[in-house]
Design a protein around this motif. Structure first.
Motif, PDB file in Angstrom:
ATOM      1  N   LEU A  13       0.840  -1.191   0.000  1.00  0.00           N
ATOM      2  CA  LEU A  13       0.000   0.000   0.000  1.00  0.00           C
ATOM      3  C   LEU A  13       0.875   1.240   0.000  1.00  0.00           C
ATOM      4  CD1 LEU A  13      -2.525  -1.198   2.693  1.00  0.00           C
ATOM      5  CD2 LEU A  13      -2.861  -1.167   0.240  1.00  0.00           C
ATOM      6  N   LEU A  14       0.381   2.286  -0.666  1.00  0.00           N
ATOM      7  CA  LEU A  14       1.108   3.550  -0.736  1.00  0.00           C
ATOM      8  C   LEU A  14       0.336   4.581   0.073  1.00  0.00           C
ATOM      9  CD1 LEU A  14       3.562   4.877  -2.077  1.00  0.00           C
ATOM     10  CD2 LEU A  14       2.056   5.545  -3.953  1.00  0.00           C
ATOM     11  N   ARG A  15       0.978   5.107   1.116  1.00  0.00           N
ATOM     12  CA  ARG A  15       0.334   6.070   1.988  1.00  0.00           C
ATOM     13  C   ARG A  15       0.386   7.461   1.359  1.00  0.00           C
ATOM     14  NH1 ARG A  15       2.328   6.271   8.139  1.00  0.00           N
ATOM     15  NH2 ARG A  15       3.868   7.637   7.211  1.00  0.00           N
ATOM     16  N   TYR A  16      -0.378   8.420   1.910  1.00  0.00           N
ATOM     17  CA  TYR A  16      -0.468   9.780   1.368  1.00  0.00           C
ATOM     18  C   TYR A  16       0.891  10.472   1.254  1.00  0.00           C
ATOM     19  CZ  TYR A  16       0.056  11.303   6.201  1.00  0.00           C
ATOM     20  OH  TYR A  16       0.537  11.516   7.470  1.00  0.00           O
ATOM     21  N   ASP A  17       1.861  10.107   2.126  1.00  0.00           N
ATOM     22  CA  ASP A  17       3.200  10.721   2.081  1.00  0.00           C
ATOM     23  C   ASP A  17       4.197   9.876   1.294  1.00  0.00           C
ATOM     24  OD1 ASP A  17       3.393   8.645   3.853  1.00  0.00           O
ATOM     25  OD2 ASP A  17       4.343   9.796   5.440  1.00  0.00           O
ATOM     26  N   SER A  18       3.690   8.987   0.421  1.00  0.00           N
ATOM     27  CA  SER A  18       4.475   8.122  -0.459  1.00  0.00           C
ATOM     28  C   SER A  18       5.258   7.038   0.271  1.00  0.00           C
ATOM     29  CB  SER A  18       5.446   8.949  -1.322  1.00  0.00           C
ATOM     30  OG  SER A  18       4.728   9.825  -2.151  1.00  0.00           O
ATOM     31  N   LEU A  19       4.902   6.751   1.502  1.00  0.00           N
ATOM     32  CA  LEU A  19       5.531   5.666   2.242  1.00  0.00           C
ATOM     33  C   LEU A  19       4.859   4.360   1.846  1.00  0.00           C
ATOM     34  CD1 LEU A  19       7.495   4.752   4.530  1.00  0.00           C
ATOM     35  CD2 LEU A  19       5.559   5.033   6.080  1.00  0.00           C
ATOM     36  N   LYS A  20       5.676   3.363   1.473  1.00  0.00           N
ATOM     37  CA  LYS A  20       5.148   2.063   1.097  1.00  0.00           C
ATOM     38  C   LYS A  20       5.009   1.202   2.351  1.00  0.00           C
ATOM     39  CE  LYS A  20       6.877   1.950  -3.589  1.00  0.00           C
ATOM     40  NZ  LYS A  20       7.604   1.221  -4.610  1.00  0.00           N
ATOM     41  N   ILE A  21       3.841   0.636   2.517  1.00  0.00           N
ATOM     42  CA  ILE A  21       3.570  -0.216   3.670  1.00  0.00           C
ATOM     43  C   ILE A  21       3.194  -1.588   3.139  1.00  0.00           C
ATOM     44  CG2 ILE A  21       2.133  -0.557   5.703  1.00  0.00           C
ATOM     45  CD1 ILE A  21       1.690   2.499   5.666  1.00  0.00           C
ATOM     46  N   ILE A  22       3.834  -2.611   3.674  1.00  0.00           N
ATOM     47  CA  ILE A  22       3.594  -3.982   3.226  1.00  0.00           C
ATOM     48  C   ILE A  22       2.787  -4.719   4.294  1.00  0.00           C
ATOM     49  CG2 ILE A  22       4.703  -6.157   2.575  1.00  0.00           C
ATOM     50  CD1 ILE A  22       7.120  -4.482   1.674  1.00  0.00           C
ATOM     51  N   TYR A  23       1.648  -5.257   3.868  1.00  0.00           N
ATOM     52  CA  TYR A  23       0.787  -6.020   4.776  1.00  0.00           C
ATOM     53  C   TYR A  23       0.683  -7.456   4.269  1.00  0.00           C
ATOM     54  CZ  TYR A  23      -1.179  -2.085   7.378  1.00  0.00           C
ATOM     55  OH  TYR A  23      -1.364  -1.015   8.193  1.00  0.00           O
ATOM     56  N   PRO A  24       0.776  -8.413   5.176  1.00  0.00           N
ATOM     57  CA  PRO A  24       0.449  -9.793   4.764  1.00  0.00           C
ATOM     58  C   PRO A  24      -1.048  -9.883   4.461  1.00  0.00           C
ATOM     59  CG  PRO A  24       1.572  -9.761   6.906  1.00  0.00           C
ATOM     60  CD  PRO A  24       1.261  -8.351   6.539  1.00  0.00           C
ATOM     61  N   ASN A  25      -1.413 -10.629   3.442  1.00  0.00           N
ATOM     62  CA  ASN A  25      -2.826 -10.768   3.081  1.00  0.00           C
ATOM     63  C   ASN A  25      -3.629 -11.433   4.188  1.00  0.00           C
ATOM     64  OD1 ASN A  25      -2.437  -9.488   0.674  1.00  0.00           O
ATOM     65  ND2 ASN A  25      -2.141 -11.378  -0.477  1.00  0.00           N
ATOM     66  N   SER A  26      -2.971 -12.251   5.009  1.00  0.00           N
ATOM     67  CA  SER A  26      -3.670 -12.886   6.125  1.00  0.00           C
ATOM     68  C   SER A  26      -4.136 -11.844   7.131  1.00  0.00           C
ATOM     69  CB  SER A  26      -2.770 -13.917   6.801  1.00  0.00           C
ATOM     70  OG  SER A  26      -1.587 -13.298   7.286  1.00  0.00           O
ATOM     71  N   VAL A  27      -3.412 -10.730   7.265  1.00  0.00           N
ATOM     72  CA  VAL A  27      -3.818  -9.644   8.161  1.00  0.00           C
ATOM     73  C   VAL A  27      -4.922  -8.815   7.493  1.00  0.00           C
ATOM     74  CG1 VAL A  27      -3.048  -7.526   9.300  1.00  0.00           C
ATOM     75  CG2 VAL A  27      -1.590  -9.550   9.330  1.00  0.00           C
ATOM     76  N   LEU A  28      -4.759  -8.511   6.215  1.00  0.00           N
ATOM     77  CA  LEU A  28      -5.750  -7.700   5.508  1.00  0.00           C
ATOM     78  C   LEU A  28      -7.108  -8.393   5.426  1.00  0.00           C
ATOM     79  CD1 LEU A  28      -3.752  -6.127   2.562  1.00  0.00           C
ATOM     80  CD2 LEU A  28      -4.633  -5.000   4.596  1.00  0.00           C
ATOM     81  N   SER A  29      -7.107  -9.713   5.369  1.00  0.00           N
ATOM     82  CA  SER A  29      -8.377 -10.423   5.248  1.00  0.00           C
ATOM     83  C   SER A  29      -9.228 -10.320   6.506  1.00  0.00           C
ATOM     84  CB  SER A  29      -8.133 -11.897   4.908  1.00  0.00           C
ATOM     85  OG  SER A  29      -7.494 -12.535   6.000  1.00  0.00           O
TER      86      SER A  29
END
Length: 115
Positions: A13-29
């Motif tokens: 995911l790309l945050r408003y300040d252009s910081l890339k955040i990586i989430y495991p799909n198991s958490v996003l689900s």
């Protein structure tokens, strides 16, 4: 955040300040996710079969059974129309036991006449 990349195991995911955040799909689900930039209206078909409910009656009176079934189907059709739900009724098998005599000798070419 904006989805930048989706993989089998992770989503970037790309945050408003252009910081890339990586989430495991198991958490996003397990998280509620809203989409503000959806695509245009799309159609989705949902297929379902309905069984008529159980009820007690004299099964020898088939006229009552078919009348109750017809009332149920008519009610469902009214509800579908009110909710603007498109529906299709399945074709019914019809067994012809008795037919009147043909009054015309004109029949389709793929029919064979019985002697």
């Amino acid at each position: 955040m904006i989805v930048e990349e989706m993989n089998i195991l992770i989503t970037v995911l790309l945050r408003y300040d252009s910081l890339k955040i990586i989430y495991p799909n198991s958490v996003l689900s397990t998280k509620p996710i809203s989409s503000y930039y959806r695509s245009t209206d799309m159609r989705q078909a949902i297929e379902f079969n309905g069984r008529y409910g159980l009820h007690t009656m004299n099964l020898q009176d088939m006229g009552v059974k078919w009348a109750k079934t017809a009332l149920l189907v008519e009610k469902m059709v009214r509800i579908f129309r009110e909710l603007d739900i498109e529906y299709r009724m399945l074709p019914l098998d019809v067994n012809v036991l008795n037919m009147p005599q043909l009054s015309s000798s004109r029949v389709p070419s793929n029919w064979t006449l019985c002697a």
